[in-house]
Enzyme design. Structure first.
Site, PDB file in Angstrom:
ATOM      1  N   ARG A 240       0.848  -1.183   0.000  1.00 20.60           N
ATOM      2  CA  ARG A 240       0.000   0.000   0.000  1.00 20.60           C
ATOM      3  C   ARG A 240       0.889   1.241   0.000  1.00 20.60           C
ATOM      4  NH1 ARG A 240      -3.408  -2.847  -1.433  1.00 20.60           N
ATOM      5  NH2 ARG A 240      -5.487  -3.239  -0.589  1.00 20.60           N
ATOM      6  N   GLU A 268      -3.456   7.327  -4.341  1.00 25.20           N
ATOM      7  CA  GLU A 268      -3.915   6.683  -5.562  1.00 25.20           C
ATOM      8  C   GLU A 268      -5.233   7.269  -6.051  1.00 25.20           C
ATOM      9  OE1 GLU A 268      -2.309   2.594  -4.887  1.00 25.20           O
ATOM     10  OE2 GLU A 268      -4.155   2.141  -5.967  1.00 25.20           O
ATOM     11  N   HIS A 286      -1.239  -0.278  -9.970  1.00 29.28           N
ATOM     12  CA  HIS A 286      -1.879  -1.175  -8.987  1.00 29.28           C
ATOM     13  C   HIS A 286      -2.474  -2.409  -9.663  1.00 29.28           C
ATOM     14  CE1 HIS A 286      -3.785  -1.249  -4.716  1.00 29.28           C
ATOM     15  NE2 HIS A 286      -3.442  -2.460  -5.118  1.00 29.28           N
TER      16      HIS A 286
HETATM   17  C1  GLV Z   1      -4.840  -5.389  -3.757  1.00 31.67           C
HETATM   18  O1  GLV Z   1      -4.108  -4.459  -3.548  1.00 31.67           O
HETATM   19  C2  GLV Z   1      -5.440  -6.156  -2.711  1.00 31.67           C
HETATM   20  O2  GLV Z   1      -5.365  -5.781  -1.537  1.00 31.67           O
HETATM   21  O3  GLV Z   1      -6.048  -7.182  -3.044  1.00 31.67           O
END
Ligand code: GLV
Ligand code: GLV
Length: 328
Positions: A240, A268, A286
């Protein structure tokens, strides 16, 4: 069925045909094709639905949960920092996630970033496409050798371990930091050494982040820690964004680090402009879990959790905080 024809909010289009499992027993309100709902819209939708399938980009905070009719939120992600778990638990709203299925896909992508950053893949691509490739040269795009180097894994959960498994195949040494030490029998297959974060940053050539975003991990890689990394090291973040201070990272990339590979960002989908300027930053949108089969399986898991709940069963992927009844 606990309810007659429960109404299920699905905040986005999902890959595959998982929603078909709801059949005639459920009323589906899908936002497929619409733009992402803001908080005000989410609040309105949550006031009317009995269950919800949400994305990691949907901010389900106290405001949204206040006056909500929703009894179960199936988050379409392994991470669930987008949901206020304390408030959800206080209101007896169950939360589920999609662990396990995306472990290998995410570890693969972390490795795609490790290799891209260490071996300067995007720079090489650009040279070829822009017609600047003038022939083999002894010093063209020299990168970092991986064999015999040390990878430091922050967060040795499922994904961290899957990254470690791949590191063995590359002949790397493995150190890890975590809030708890693994059992010796769990460390043994990787020859992984448990160290504190400071030691990990000092001793690793590649640092890869695999911890969840919590109050404890927010900005654990601030300026001082980034500059305490080995000079010429590489930082990889597929966890993250807010775990890392992005502005300080851009600065460290100028003078201290060899490269960074990022799949996630502090705000983001915004990316810090200073990072966008760094050619030694490999930047992805991502896509950690974005394998087709993985994403279709995640959709089936989310749907199955909702169906289990309305069948009066315990949803199989209840988040750990709610399994143990502890909220934090
Ligand atoms: C993606 O970032 C997730 O947490 O699945
Ligand atoms: C998430 O799946 C993790 O534990 O790494």
């Amino acid at each position: 069925m606990l309810f007659k024809k429960p109404s299920i909010l699905v905040t986005s289009k999902l890959p595959g045909n998982a929603l078909e499992a709801f059949g005639e027993d459920y009323k589906i309100k899908s936002l497929a094709g619409k733009r992402a709902p803001d908080k005000k819209e989410l609040k309105k939708l949550f006031a009317k639905a009995d269950g919800a399938i949400t994305l990691l980009s949907d901010q389900i905070d106290e405001t949204v949960l206040t006056g909500s009719k929703v009894k179960i939120i199936a988050n379409y992600a392994v991470g669930y920092n987008n949901i206020d778990i304390k408030t959800a638990s206080e209101k007896n709203i169950l939360v589920t996630n999609t662990p396990d299925v995306l472990t290998d896909a995410t570890a693969d992508l972390a490795w795609a970033l490790i290799l891209s950053a260490a071996r300067r893949i995007p720079e090489g691509e650009k040279i070829v496409r822009s017609g600047k490739f003038k022939g083999w040269a002894p010093e063209l795009l020299l990168g970092m050798d991986l064999s015999h180097k040390t990878i430091g894994i922050v967060g040795m959960g499922r994904i961290g371990r899957a990254v470690a498994r791949r590191a063995l195949a590359f002949g790397m040494k493995i150190v890890y930091a975590d809030s708890r030490r693994l059992l010796p029998s769990e460390e043994e297959p990787y020859g992984a050494k448990f160290v504190d974060l400071e030691t990990l940053l000092k001793d690793s050539d590649i640092v890869s982040l695999h911890c969840p975003l919590t109050d404890e991990t927010r900005r654990i890689l601030g300026r001082d820690r980034l500059f305490s990394m080995r000079k010429g090291a590489v930082l990889i973040n597929t966890a993250r964004g807010p775990i890392v201070d992005e502005e300080a990272l851009a600065e460290a990339l100028e003078s201290h680090l060899f490269a960074a590979g990022l799949d996630v960002y502090e705000k983001e989908p915004e990316v810090h402009p200073a990072l966008l300027k760094m050619k030694n930053a490999v930047l992805l949108p991502h896509i950690g879990s974005a394998g087709r089969e993985t994403r279709e399986e995640m959709a089936r898991m989310a749907v199955n959790n909702i169906i289990a709940f309305f069948d009066g069963k315990v949803p199989p992927n209840l988040i750990p905080e709610q399994v143990t009844g502890v909220t934090h």
